[in-house]
Design an enzyme around this catalytic site. Structure first.
Site, PDB file in Angstrom:
ATOM      1  CB  SER A 117      -0.773  -0.025   1.110  1.00  0.00           C
ATOM      2  OG  SER A 117      -1.499   1.379   1.397  1.00  0.00           O
TER       3      SER A 117
ATOM      4  CE1 TYR B  94      -5.268  -1.689   4.233  1.00  0.00           C
ATOM      5  CE2 TYR B  94      -4.202   0.311   4.109  1.00  0.00           C
ATOM      6  CZ  TYR B  94      -4.687  -0.908   3.232  1.00  0.00           C
ATOM      7  OH  TYR B  94      -4.503  -1.216   1.996  1.00  0.00           O
TER       8      TYR B  94
END
Length: 253
Positions: free
Chosen positions: A145, A158
Site C-alpha cells: 500500500s 492498516y
C-alpha cells in the site's frame, strides 16, 4: 522474443480476495496472460469466475475465511486437488478499519493484522512448501500500500500491517530465492475500490487526494494488471524482494 517471457500459459495462480476490485482485476489480467485461476475468499466469486471462464481459462473457487490461519493447510490441499499445482500466489485479501488512534479498539487492531499480515505470512509459507515439493520455483506477489511507505491517518492497524507486508516481502525473498521462488509486492496508490469509497464520497478529501496525484485520477483495477503479470512471469525472474508502486506518481510528489 521478450513477449514470450510474459506468457503464463499453463500456469495456475491462487488469488485471494478476487471477488471484486483489485483482486478481480489482477485475476483477469493473469487469465488473459494464460493462467488458470483458483480464487480464495469468504464467498464464491461468481462474477470473477464467469469472466475467467469467458477468457477460456479454468476457475476453481475455495471458500475460506483467511482471517483464521487454521484454514490455510486446507486451502492449499484443496487447491492441489482442484488444479494439480500452484505456480503463483497473489496475497490480495485484506481489510481496513478507520478510527482515531486515541480510540482505536483492540478488536479492530486484531481483525486487520490477522488478515493483512498474519495470514499472508502463513499462506505464503504453505504455498512456498508446495513450490519446493514441485521443484519448479514459483512466484509470490503480496499487495502492499501507499501506507507501506507513509503513516496515513486514522488507520493505525492498516498502516502497521502494510508496513509489515513490505518488510516480510524482503525477508521471504532473501530466504527463498535459493529455491527459485521470487517474492515481490505491488503497492497500489489511491484506487477506486470499496475500501476507498468513504474517501471518494468526501468532497474535500477526494479533491485533496486528486490534487496530489500527478496522473490526476484514481487508479482502476486494470491498472494493476501489467505489474501483476510481470511479477508472475519469467520476465521478473531476477526481481527479488521489491515493492512496485502503481500510484499515478503519488510517491514521487
Amino acid at each position: 522474443m521478450i513477449l514470450d517471457a510474459f506468457n503464463l500459459q499453463g500456469k495456475v495462480a491462487l488469488v485471494t480476495g478476487c471477488d471484486t476490485g483489485l483482486g478481480q482485476g489482477m485475476a483477469l489480467g493473469l487469465a488473459e496472460a494464460g493462467c488458470d485461476i483458483i480464487g480464495v475468499g469468504r464467498k464464491t466469486p461468481h462474477d470473477t469466475a464467469e469472466k475467467v471462464v469467458a477468457l477460456g481459462r479454468r476457475f476453481s473457487a475455495i471458500q475460506a475465511d483467511l482471517s483464521q490461519p487454521s484454514v490455510i493447510p486446507g486451502v492449499v490441499e484443496q487447491a492441489i486437488e482442484q488444479q494439480g499445482r500452484i505456480d503463483i500466489l497473489v496475497n490480495n485479501a485484506g481489510t481496513i478499519r478507520r478510527q482515531d488512534a486515541l480510540t482505536f479498539s483492540e478488536q479492530d487492531w486484531d481483525d486487520v493484522m490477522n488478515l493483512n499480515i498474519k495470514s499472508l505470512f502463513f499462506l505464503s509459507q504453505a504455498v512456498a512448501k508446495q513450490f519446493i515439493r514441485q521443484n519448479d520455483g514459483g512466484k509470490i506477489i503480496n499487495i502492499a500500500s501507499m501506507l507501506s511507505f507513509q503513516g496515513g491517518i486514522r488507520v493505525p492497524s492498516y498502516t502497521a500491517s502494510k508496513s509489515a507486508v513490505l518488510g516480510v516481502t524482503r525477508l521471504l525473498a532473501n530466504e527463498w530465492a535459493q529455491y527459485r521462488i521470487n517474492v515481490n509486492a505491488i503497492a497500489p496508490g489511491y484506487m477506486a475500490t470499496n475500501n476507498t469509497q468513504q474517501l471518494r464520497e468526501d468532497e474535500v478529501r477526494n479533491k485533496e487526494i486528486l490534487d496530489r496525484i500527478p496522473a490526476g485520477r484514481w487508479g482502476m483495477p486494470e491498472d494493476l494488471q501489467g505489474a501483476v503479470v510481470f511479477l508472475a512471469s519469467g520476465a521478473s525472474d531476477y526481481v527479488n524482494g521489491y515493492t512496485i508502486a502503481v500510484d499515478g506518481g503519488w510517491l514521487a510528489r
